[in-house]
Design an enzyme around this catalytic site. Structure first.
Site, PDB file in Angstrom:
ATOM      1  N   HIS A   1      57.182  38.378 -34.585  1.00  0.00           N
ATOM      2  CA  HIS A   1      58.082  38.149 -35.720  1.00  0.00           C
ATOM      3  C   HIS A   1      59.276  39.090 -35.599  1.00  0.00           C
ATOM      4  O   HIS A   1      59.206  40.256 -35.979  1.00  0.00           O
ATOM      5  CB  HIS A   1      57.306  38.404 -37.013  1.00  0.00           C
TER       6      HIS A   1
ATOM      7  N   GLU B   1      60.423  30.964 -39.491  1.00  0.00           N
ATOM      8  CA  GLU B   1      60.012  31.561 -40.765  1.00  0.00           C
ATOM      9  C   GLU B   1      60.740  30.791 -41.857  1.00  0.00           C
ATOM     10  O   GLU B   1      61.781  31.193 -42.347  1.00  0.00           O
ATOM     11  CB  GLU B   1      60.344  33.049 -40.824  1.00  0.00           C
TER      12      GLU B   1
ATOM     13  N   ALA C   1      64.026  37.539 -48.922  1.00  0.00           N
ATOM     14  CA  ALA C   1      65.388  37.508 -48.387  1.00  0.00           C
ATOM     15  C   ALA C   1      65.746  36.162 -47.771  1.00  0.00           C
ATOM     16  O   ALA C   1      66.813  36.017 -47.185  1.00  0.00           O
ATOM     17  CB  ALA C   1      65.565  38.615 -47.355  1.00  0.00           C
ATOM     18  N   GLN C   2      64.848  35.180 -47.881  1.00  0.00           N
ATOM     19  CA  GLN C   2      65.175  33.847 -47.384  1.00  0.00           C
ATOM     20  C   GLN C   2      66.235  33.211 -48.290  1.00  0.00           C
ATOM     21  O   GLN C   2      66.214  33.403 -49.506  1.00  0.00           O
ATOM     22  CB  GLN C   2      63.927  32.972 -47.362  1.00  0.00           C
TER      23      GLN C   2
ATOM     24  N   HIS D   1      53.600  38.679 -42.523  1.00  0.00           N
ATOM     25  CA  HIS D   1      53.790  40.017 -43.117  1.00  0.00           C
ATOM     26  C   HIS D   1      53.010  40.181 -44.429  1.00  0.00           C
ATOM     27  O   HIS D   1      53.551  40.081 -45.532  1.00  0.00           O
ATOM     28  CB  HIS D   1      55.244  40.420 -43.260  1.00  0.00           C
TER      29      HIS D   1
ATOM     30  N   ASN E   1      53.977  41.288 -48.251  1.00  0.00           N
ATOM     31  CA  ASN E   1      55.396  41.045 -48.491  1.00  0.00           C
ATOM     32  C   ASN E   1      55.682  39.552 -48.586  1.00  0.00           C
ATOM     33  O   ASN E   1      55.259  38.773 -47.742  1.00  0.00           O
ATOM     34  CB  ASN E   1      56.236  41.689 -47.389  1.00  0.00           C
TER      35      ASN E   1
ATOM     36  N   ILE F   1      58.293  51.301 -45.156  1.00  0.00           N
ATOM     37  CA  ILE F   1      59.147  50.791 -46.223  1.00  0.00           C
ATOM     38  C   ILE F   1      58.503  49.554 -46.831  1.00  0.00           C
ATOM     39  O   ILE F   1      58.270  49.480 -48.037  1.00  0.00           O
ATOM     40  CB  ILE F   1      60.564  50.472 -45.701  1.00  0.00           C
ATOM     41  N   HIS F   2      58.188  48.583 -45.994  1.00  0.00           N
ATOM     42  CA  HIS F   2      57.490  47.389 -46.466  1.00  0.00           C
ATOM     43  C   HIS F   2      56.084  47.726 -46.968  1.00  0.00           C
ATOM     44  O   HIS F   2      55.602  47.116 -47.918  1.00  0.00           O
ATOM     45  CB  HIS F   2      57.365  46.357 -45.342  1.00  0.00           C
TER      46      HIS F   2
ATOM     47  N   ASP G   1      59.683  42.386 -37.701  1.00  0.00           N
ATOM     48  CA  ASP G   1      60.531  41.682 -38.674  1.00  0.00           C
ATOM     49  C   ASP G   1      61.953  42.235 -38.598  1.00  0.00           C
ATOM     50  O   ASP G   1      62.697  42.240 -39.582  1.00  0.00           O
ATOM     51  CB  ASP G   1      59.970  41.809 -40.094  1.00  0.00           C
TER      52      ASP G   1
END
Length: 365
Positions: free
Chosen positions: A48, A114, A125-126, A201, A204, A234-235, A258
């Site tokens: 990814h 994705e 964020a898509q 992911h 998330n 962070i994620h 990612d």
């Protein structure tokens, strides 16, 4: 013939010794003393990735794709999927046609869509403009056009037609992933029963777990699927990374980046699927709502963060190489340091920083 010495990370063990390489393949792996302090691991496999080094996979541009793959190769990723984000069908067609020769040449390991078959509630964020229900007609056309280049598709299993699309992908030999989903626990299990083998992911872009509605997180962790983990701190908090990795086990967890084009670049403004992204102090977020927009992670950093979180080196390496190779059906060719497999390997310093990268028996210069 080339002989590489150090602490060799093999499936389930770390042994001092040497990897002997003959041409593009590993000839042997032997235990021996005095081999040095370097750590030798199989090349990383990233399922990814959207880009890196100022280059992106999301537009269908061949030279940009080559640049992104080269950037991540320098960080030890010897096999990677070029991940699109949710896009119009025409862009998906153009990118598939453009990237097919790169997959055939081994520059990339194939493509990952994705989206666009994702939940509007959990789109992250898509770009919501491009989201739509799963289409077997679209998938069939893309798979035919890709001639083996399409390897993974993320789908929200609660959408109309999703289970049929997942079953279709399974029948075509393409891995289906559950992700960007507001599915219930039961809907998640239905997606797995239909043939999904990956969780995109984990945590998330998903309905969060609740003790009365476990949702997709618990559904995926308790199912025979491989859960992707973005180990950028962070994620996922390091404690959550450790929890998920230990709960899934190294055979059911895969480290991913990612990463977006901003990876390895200065803070600033970037684009992801037609949306403006601001990167500050390693974190990428959409301008419009502050959603996390991919990462600036590389696989070597993901490995370091996973070990720092309390996961053993052999287990972390399995998550970075062996398990994702199996997801792609390539476990008999890559993903481990074993005789007969392709000589993809990374020489790391004792503190897990990349010193040298070998792909198909050749050192990256």
């Amino acid at each position: 013939m080339t002989r590489i010495g150090g602490r060799i990370v093999r499936p389930g063990a770390v042994v001092e010794g040497y990897v002997e390489v003959d041409g593009p393949a590993i000839l042997s792996v032997e235990a021996a003393g005095g081999a040095g302090d370097d750590i030798v691991v199989p090349g990383f496999v990233d399922l990814h990735c959207h880009g890196g080094g100022g280059h992106t996979f999301t537009t269908g541009d061949v030279e940009s794709a080559r640049g992104a793959a080269a950037f991540h190769l320098g960080h030890g990723t010897t096999t990677m999927l070029a991940s699109l984000v949710s896009s119009p069908f025409e862009l998906m067609r153009e990118a598939t046609a453009a990237y097919r020769p790169l997959a055939e040449a081994g520059v990339i390991g194939g493509m990952h869509y994705e989206g666009p078959y994702l939940s509007g509630v959990r789109c992250g964020a898509q770009n919501p403009e491009f989201l739509r229900d799963p289409s077997i007609d679209e998938l069939a056309a893309l798979i035919k056009l890709g001639e083996g280049a399409v390897r993974l598709v993320t789908i929200a299993p609660e959408l109309p037609g999703a289970l049929e699309a997942i079953g279709f992908l399974r029948g075509q030999g393409v891995a289906a992933a559950v992700g960007h989903t507001d599915a219930t626990y039961e809907q998640t299990l239905a997606g797995v029963a239909a043939g999904a083998t990956v969780g995109t992911h984990l945590f998330n872009g998903m309905r969060p777990p609740h003790h009365r509605e476990p949702g997709p997180v618990v559904g995926l962790l308790s199912s025979p699927v491989v859960c992707e983990l973005i180990a950028d701190n962070i994620h996922l908090h390091p404690g959550m990374l450790r929890f998920a990795a230990r709960t899934a086990g190294p055979d059911k967890a895969a480290l991913i980046t990612d990463a977006i084009d901003a990876t390895g670049m200065a803070d600033g403004t970037y684009d992801l699927g037609g949306q403006q992204v601001v990167v500050a102090d390693r974190a990428a977020r959409l301008v419009r709502d502050g959603s996390i927009a991919g990462s600036t992670l590389t696989m070597d950093e993901a490995l370091r963060n996973t070990v720092a979180a309390g996961i053993g080196l052999a287990e972390a390496v399995a998550m970075a190489s062996t398990t994702p190779a199996r997801v792609l059906g390539l476990g008999d060719r890559i993903g481990a340091l074993e005789a007969g497999l392709r000589a993809d390997l990374v020489v790391l310093s004792p503190d897990l920083h990349v010193k040298r990268v070998m792909r198909s028996g050749r050192w990256l210069e």
